[in-house]
Design an enzyme around this catalytic site. Structure first.
Site, PDB file in Angstrom:
ATOM      1  N   CYS A   1      -4.547   2.665  11.574  1.00 19.71           N
ATOM      2  CA  CYS A   1      -3.403   2.237  11.138  1.00 19.71           C
ATOM      3  C   CYS A   1      -2.056   2.044  11.949  1.00 19.71           C
ATOM      4  O   CYS A   1      -1.309   1.188  11.913  1.00 19.71           O
ATOM      5  CB  CYS A   1      -2.954   2.897  10.166  1.00 19.71           C
ATOM      6  SG  CYS A   1      -2.704   4.907  10.344  1.00 19.71           S
TER       7      CYS A   1
ATOM      8  N   SER B   1     -17.236  14.765  -7.364  1.00 13.78           N
ATOM      9  CA  SER B   1     -16.778  13.741  -8.257  1.00 13.78           C
ATOM     10  C   SER B   1     -17.835  12.856  -8.869  1.00 13.78           C
ATOM     11  O   SER B   1     -17.490  12.524  -9.994  1.00 13.78           O
ATOM     12  CB  SER B   1     -15.891  12.676  -7.526  1.00 13.78           C
ATOM     13  OG  SER B   1     -14.780  13.465  -6.824  1.00 13.78           O
TER      14      SER B   1
ATOM     15  N   HIS C   1       4.732   2.665   9.290  1.00 15.74           N
ATOM     16  CA  HIS C   1       4.567   3.156  10.744  1.00 15.74           C
ATOM     17  C   HIS C   1       5.564   2.379  11.651  1.00 15.74           C
ATOM     18  O   HIS C   1       5.413   1.218  11.610  1.00 15.74           O
ATOM     19  CB  HIS C   1       3.367   3.153  11.344  1.00 15.74           C
ATOM     20  CG  HIS C   1       2.302   3.969  10.893  1.00 15.74           C
ATOM     21  ND1 HIS C   1       2.519   4.805   9.783  1.00 15.74           N
ATOM     22  CD2 HIS C   1       0.768   4.120  11.054  1.00 15.74           C
ATOM     23  CE1 HIS C   1       1.437   5.826   9.580  1.00 15.74           C
ATOM     24  NE2 HIS C   1       0.402   4.958  10.471  1.00 15.74           N
TER      25      HIS C   1
ATOM     26  N   ASN D   1       1.026   1.131   6.776  1.00 15.86           N
ATOM     27  CA  ASN D   1      -0.326   1.777   7.190  1.00 15.86           C
ATOM     28  C   ASN D   1      -1.139   1.953   6.305  1.00 15.86           C
ATOM     29  O   ASN D   1      -2.344   1.922   6.476  1.00 15.86           O
ATOM     30  CB  ASN D   1       0.315   3.061   7.647  1.00 15.86           C
ATOM     31  CG  ASN D   1       0.778   4.125   6.593  1.00 15.86           C
ATOM     32  OD1 ASN D   1       1.991   3.434   6.451  1.00 15.86           O
ATOM     33  ND2 ASN D   1       0.385   5.073   6.095  1.00 15.86           N
ATOM     34  N   THR D   2      -1.063   1.788   4.823  1.00 20.33           N
ATOM     35  CA  THR D   2      -2.359   1.729   3.883  1.00 20.33           C
ATOM     36  C   THR D   2      -2.615   0.464   3.402  1.00 20.33           C
ATOM     37  O   THR D   2      -3.900   0.429   2.901  1.00 20.33           O
ATOM     38  CB  THR D   2      -1.868   2.943   2.775  1.00 20.33           C
ATOM     39  OG1 THR D   2      -1.038   2.305   2.161  1.00 20.33           O
ATOM     40  CG2 THR D   2      -1.700   4.293   3.411  1.00 20.33           C
TER      41      THR D   2
ATOM     42  N   SER E   1       1.587   9.122   4.542  1.00 18.47           N
ATOM     43  CA  SER E   1       0.439   8.745   3.938  1.00 18.47           C
ATOM     44  C   SER E   1      -0.776   8.215   4.957  1.00 18.47           C
ATOM     45  O   SER E   1      -1.860   8.300   4.266  1.00 18.47           O
ATOM     46  CB  SER E   1       0.612   7.328   3.107  1.00 18.47           C
ATOM     47  OG  SER E   1       1.322   6.537   3.866  1.00 18.47           O
ATOM     48  N   GLY E   2      -0.459   8.268   6.395  1.00 14.68           N
ATOM     49  CA  GLY E   2      -1.497   7.972   7.315  1.00 14.68           C
ATOM     50  C   GLY E   2      -2.465   9.064   7.398  1.00 14.68           C
ATOM     51  O   GLY E   2      -3.601   8.949   7.711  1.00 14.68           O
TER      52      GLY E   2
END
Lengths: 350, 350, 350, 350
Positions: free
Chosen positions: A149, A43, A242, A327-328, A179-180
Site C-alpha cells: 500500500c 470462522s 498514506h 491505502n485500502t 488501516s494499513g
C-alpha cells in the site's frame, strides 16, 4: 442483446479489513460476483455476517453466505487473496496448483522471480511472466500480485516521469494510516497523540517493489529499474490514506510545467480499455499550496486515483512533492481488483 | 553564605503558548525571576490570570501580576520575547535600543547578519556577534535568537556528527505537532484524521537556519556551513513533539557504533558549566527499533534533550535515522532560557 | 534516628498497563518496595525489561528483576494484583490462602459479600470486613479491592454530598479513556474520529459498586446505599482520564455554595494520617465554565485528586456537574496503593 | 414531457462549513438550483472559489459565481441562511421584509413566537405559524427555522415515542463533533486527547427547542410540550456526528419490542410525499450491542437518517438508549433543505 454471466470469484481472508473492502468494491461490479468466502478455521461454517465484525451496511446476499474453509475444494477459479504473508505463503500455492487464478494482495510472492507484481497503468506487460509459473504449466493456475500500500501511490507518481524524463534517485518518507496494519492492528494507546517511526519490513518492501514495478520485462524475467532509493516509513493517527514526502532526481531536465503536464496527461491501458475500476484520471495534480490531504482528497477517482501536490525544487535533487493514495482501495483491494480486470481483458480468466 | 538576588526578567508575548511555557520554566528558576509580563493592548492592564487562557496550575505570584503594555518603559533589562514575527520585527528593536537584552524566540531577526542564532551546545561562540549590533554599541542592548522548533532537534543531532565526521548533505522530512502553530493555531477540522503537508516558510527556515547554526564565526560574521539541504515539513495530529526522518551524507566514513557513541558522548559548554536548564545528556540514542516516539520520549531531559533512534544505512546517502525534540520546550521557551543562561555565564547580563 | 525497613511488595500482572503504573508509583515510595514481579507463563523467567513493552524510563533495579511465575511460592506477603477478572478469579484466592494480603484492582471479587471494596476517603471502615474472610481466619491472608476506574471519581464526588445532604438519585454518562481497556485494548481503527457507546459490563459495575461503596457496615456485612442509579458508559479518543456528566437528587436542599464548600472542605482519614499517596485536597472544584478537561486537569494531586466543575441546576433533579478522574492512577494502581497504605495504617500489613 | 424549471435559490453565509454543505447538497437537487451566493464584505466581489477554503471538489458553475454582498437586492426569493446568530439577527429580517422565504439554520429566531421551528417528520403543521409573521403579511416573505444540530437527532428519536406512548422526562448527555462549531471553530490544541464539557448556550437550546418542536400548534401559537428535560453537552474529538446518551420516562408502559417497532415503522409526510432529501427510513434501530458509532453509521440515509441503538432498561426512568445524527447534514444544511422541500410542497415557495 446477448446475455452476460458474471464471473464467480472467491475471497480468501474475507473477514479482515481488506477482505471487507473486496466485498464493498465487488457489490455492484459489472464483471465479477462474490460466490465464495473463506477465512480461518475459527470462522469456517459460520454465516459471513457472524464471522466478521462488519462495520457498514453488508450486502444481504453476502451476509447470508457461509464461510468456507480456506482450501481450494469447491472454490471458484478466480480467487482474491487478502491473507497475512505467512498464511499466504502456505495457501496461495495450493490454490494456484489447483488451477485457480490467485489475484493476491499479500507480500508473500511479490518478489518471487516468476510472479508478476503489477499496476495496470504502469507495467501491464509484466503479467506475461505468469506463463513461466510451474502452476500455470501444470494446471493453468497462477499467482499475480499487487504492490504494498505504500509503494503503489509512489510508483503511480513516478512511472509517468520515469518514462518521459528518466529517473535516477528517489527519497521518500511516508506517513501511513492505521488501516494499513489491518484490524485490530495498531493499538489506540500507541497512536493517539503519537507518531510511530517504524513499520516492520515496510521500507525494504517499498524499495524493492518500486524497482521491480519500474523494471522491464526481458525474455522471461524482470530486469529491475536502476534506481537509487531510500525509504523511511512512519505510522500516524490517520484512519485511511498514506501521505508521502518525495524527492527525486530525474534523468533529464524537466520544468515544473512539464512534470505537472506529464502527470495530468497520464492515461494508460486501464483508461483506454475503460476497465471498470480504472480511475478516469489516474494521477491528479492539485495546485493548492497545502494539498493533497488524506481527509479531503482521498476519495478522488473512487479511491483509485493518486493525488500529487506541492511540486517545488529540491535543494539536493531536482524536485520534491507530496503524494497521497488510498491505502485500502488503491493500495489493496482496489489494486487486486484492477489487476483481475486486466487479467480478464488479457484473456487469462477465461 | 552570601545572599543571592535573582535577575528580574520580563516576558514579551506572555499570554501565548510559548509565553506560558516561559512562566512554567521560570517558576523555580535559580537565576531568573519573572518581574514583568507584557502582551497586546487587549490584555494590558488586566491581571495575568484574566488575560490568558491559562491551562494548568498558575503560580500565584504570576497570576496576580498586571499585564504591562509592550513597551520598554518600566521593563527589566532581560526580556524573553515570544512574539509573532511581524510584531517582533517592530518591537524587539525598541527594547534592544532601550538597553535590554532581548532573548528572542521569534524568527524575525534570526537570519540578520549581526544577530546571533544560537544553540548553547552547538555554537556558543556565535554569541559574540551581538557586540557588532548598533544597539549594543549605543546602549548595551542586543538581540539574541534561538532557532525554529523544527531546526533545533535536527541541529542537535547533526552538530556532533559534523564535528567528528564532516557533514555534506541532509534530507529531512518533519511530522510536526500542532502546538508549534500557537493558539488557537491549527483548527481541529484541519488535523483530526489528517496530515497537512505544508507549514508556511518552515522549510526555508529549517534549511537556512541549519546552515547558519552549523556555520563558523570568522571575523565579525558567520560563514554558513557548506551543506546541501532539503527539508519537507508536515503537520500531524500530535499535541507536542516534532518527529523527523533524516538522511545524511557525512564527510568521512563512520560506523553505526561510532555515530551512536558520538551522540551519546556529546557534552558541551552547557553541560560543563551545569547551566540550570541544560540536559545532562543532550542527545540520547534509543536502541529500540520503533523509538523515539513523541508520546513516550518527549520529556527526556525535562524536554531539553533530543532523542535519536533507528540509525540504519541509507540507500542513497550514508545513514538514515529519526529525531524527536520537544517543540515548545527545547524548540521555544527552553531554548531561549538556555540562551539566557549562556549569556549570563558569558557576562552579557551583568 | 532509627533505621526503617520498607515492606517488600509483589506485583501480580506486572507487565500490563496497570502493572506498569504500580512500578512507577512505587519507585520512590516511602513504605513499600518492589521485591517480586509476576506475570503470565509467557513472561516468567525473563528479565522484566524484556517481558514488558515498557514505555518510559524503567527503574534500573526493576528492569533487571526476573519475572516470577504467578504462584504464591516465594512471593512477599503484600501483593498488588493487576489481573484480568478471569485470571484474578483463579489466582487471587491462592495468594490469600497462602497468607498474602492481596490488594486487588480486579473486578473479580469486588461484589463478594466478605470482600471490602474500599476508597480510603469514603469507607475506610469497610476494611474490617476482611476479618470475616475464610482466608483471614485460616492464614491471615485476605483480599481487599478498589473500585472500577469509572466508579471511583464519581463516588469521590458523591460521598461528601451524601454525608451532608443525603443522596437519592444519580444519573451518570461517562466518556472514558482508552487506557481503561488495557493494552493493546481498543484498536485505533475503532476509536479515531469515533465514540463507542458501549463498554462491556461497565454500567452494571458502576451502579452496583457505587451502592456498595456508599453503603454502611452493619454487623459483619455491607448494607448497600439506597440509591436509584442509572449509568451509561462511552469510550472516547482520550489517552487518559475519565470524564463524567452527572445529575443528582439530594436528600435535602443545598445551595451551589454549600455544595462547592462541601467538596472543597472534604478531608478524610488519608489526609489526616498523611498517607503517602493521599492527595492533600481529594476533591477540587474548578470555577472555570469549561473545566475540568482531561488534558489539562488530570494530574491534580499527582493523579489522585478528583476534579469537579460546571455545577448548575438540573431541569429534572437538583444539580448537574462534570467529574474528571485519572483512570490508571486514582482509578487503578493509585487506588490500590492508597488502599495498601490504609491497611498498613490500620495494622493489617504487620 | 413538460419542461420543468428549477427554483433559483440563494445561500447567505455561503463560505462557511454549513454554507459549503448547502452547495454539496444542492449540486444535483431536482427542485432547486444555486443562483446566488452571499457572504461577508470581505468575500463579496470575489469568485466563490477564491472566497472560500473549499475542501473537496467544487461544482464548476458554483466555483465561478461571484460572491454577492449580503443584502436582499438582487437575491432570489428563496434564501438558505447559514449565518452566525448575531449576524442572522440583523440580516434575516431584511430578507424576509424584502419578500424572501428565509429558510434558516441560525438560532437567532428559533424561539421567537411567530417563527416556525420545524422538522418535517415531526411538526410540519407548525409551518403555518409563518402566516402570522408581519413580514408575511407585508411582503409574503418569512423566516422558517430548523433546530440546533444537537436537538434534531434527539427529537427524531423522541417524536415517535411521544405520539405512541407519551413522554414525560428526558435526560440527555451529548458528545458532539467539532464540525458543529464551524470553521476554524475548535482549536486542535483544545480537543486532541481531550473532552470539553461545555458548549456555550447549547444545553439551553436543546431543552427549549425540544419542547417547542414536540409542542402543539393551537390557535396561532405553539404550546410547548410538557416535558421535564435536562441536557449536558460535551465536545469530543470527532469530525462529524453527534452521539447522545438518553434516558426517558414515557407516559405509558411500553416494551422494548414496541419501542423498536415504533422507531422502525416511523414514516411521515416527507416519506409519503417522497421529498427529495427525505430518508426512506428516518429512524434506524441497530441491534448490535455497541452501535451506533459516528465513524460507521453516520451516512445512513445520506446523512439524513437518525440512528438509535442500545435500548435497555434505565435504573431511574424507563429506558435508556444511544442516538447518533449527522450534525452538518441532518443537523444543519440538510435540515434546512428538507424544510424548503416541505415549504415547496405546501405551496409557500410559489
Amino acid at each position: 442483446m446477448t446475455s452476460f454471466r458474471k464471473t464467480p470469484v472467491g475471497i480468501l481472508g474475507a473477514t479482515g479489513v481488506v477482505g471487507q473492502r473486496f466485498i464493498q468494491l465487488l457489490e455492484h461490479h459489472p464483471w465479477f460476483e462474490v460466490a465464495w468466502l473463506a477465512a480461518s478455521d475459527r470462522s469456517a461454517g459460520l454465516p459471513y455476517a457472524e464471522a466478521t465484525k462488519w462495520r457498514t451496511a453488508l450486502p444481504a446476499n453476502v451476509a447470508r453466505m457461509t464461510v468456507s474453509p480456506a482450501a481450494p475444494e469447491g472454490a471458484p477459479k478466480v480467487i482474491f487473496a487478502a491473507l497475512d504473508a505467512g498464511i499466504a505463503q502456505e495457501l496461495e500455492p495450493k490454490f494456484a496448483a489447483a488451477g485457480c487464478a490467485v489475484v493476491s494482495n499479500s507480500s508473500a510472492f511479490r518478489m518471487q522471480e516468476d510472479v508478476p507484481l503489477v499496476i495496470p497503468e504502469v507495467n501491464p506487460d509484466h503479467v506475461r511472466l505468469l506463463e513461466t509459473q510451474k502452476w500455470f504449466r501444470d494446471s493453468k493456475g497462477f499467482i499475480v500480485t499487487n504492490p504494498n500500500c505504500s509503494a503503489i501511490g509512489l510508483v503511480m507518481a513516478l512511472a509517468p516521469l520515469q518514462r518521459k524524463f528518466g529517473l535516477e534517485k528517489v527519497f521518500v518518507v511516508t506517513m501511513q494510516a492505521v488501516s494499513g496494519a489491518g484490524y485490530p492492528g495498531v493499538a489506540s494507546l500507541d497512536i493517539l497523540g503519537n507518531v510511530i517511526p517504524y513499520i516492520a519490513k515496510e521500507e525494504q518492501k517499498m524499495e524493492e517493489e518500486t524497482r521491480k514495478l519500474l523494471g522491464s520485462l526481458n525474455g522471461s524475467g524482470i530486469k529491475d529499474a536502476q534506481l537509487a532509493m531510500s525509504a523511511q516509513c512512519n505510522r500516524v493517527a490517520v484512519e485511511d490514506g498514506h501521505t508521502e514526502s518525495v524527492s527525486i532526481k530525474l534523468g533529464t531536465n524537466a520544468s515544473a510545467e512539464e512534470i505537472v503536464a506529464t502527470w495530468s496527461d497520464f492515461r494508460e491501458l486501464p483508461q483506454e480499455k475503460k476497465l471498470p475500476s480504472a480511475p478516469p484520471q489516474p494521477v491528479i495534480y492539485d495546485v493548492a499550496p497545502d494539498r493533497p490531504q488524506p481527509r479531503f482528497d482521498l476519495e478522488r477517482g473512487a479511491g483509485m486515483a493518486t493525488s500529487v501536490g506541492r511540486l517545488r525544487p529540491c535543494g539536493i535533487f531536482d524536485w520534491k512533492f507530496t503524494v497521497l493514495s488510498h491505502n485500502t482501495i488503491r493500495g489493496a483491494a482496489g489494486a487486486a481488483l484492477l489487476n483481475a480486470e486486466l487479467l480478464k481483458c488479457q484473456g487469462y480468466l477465461d
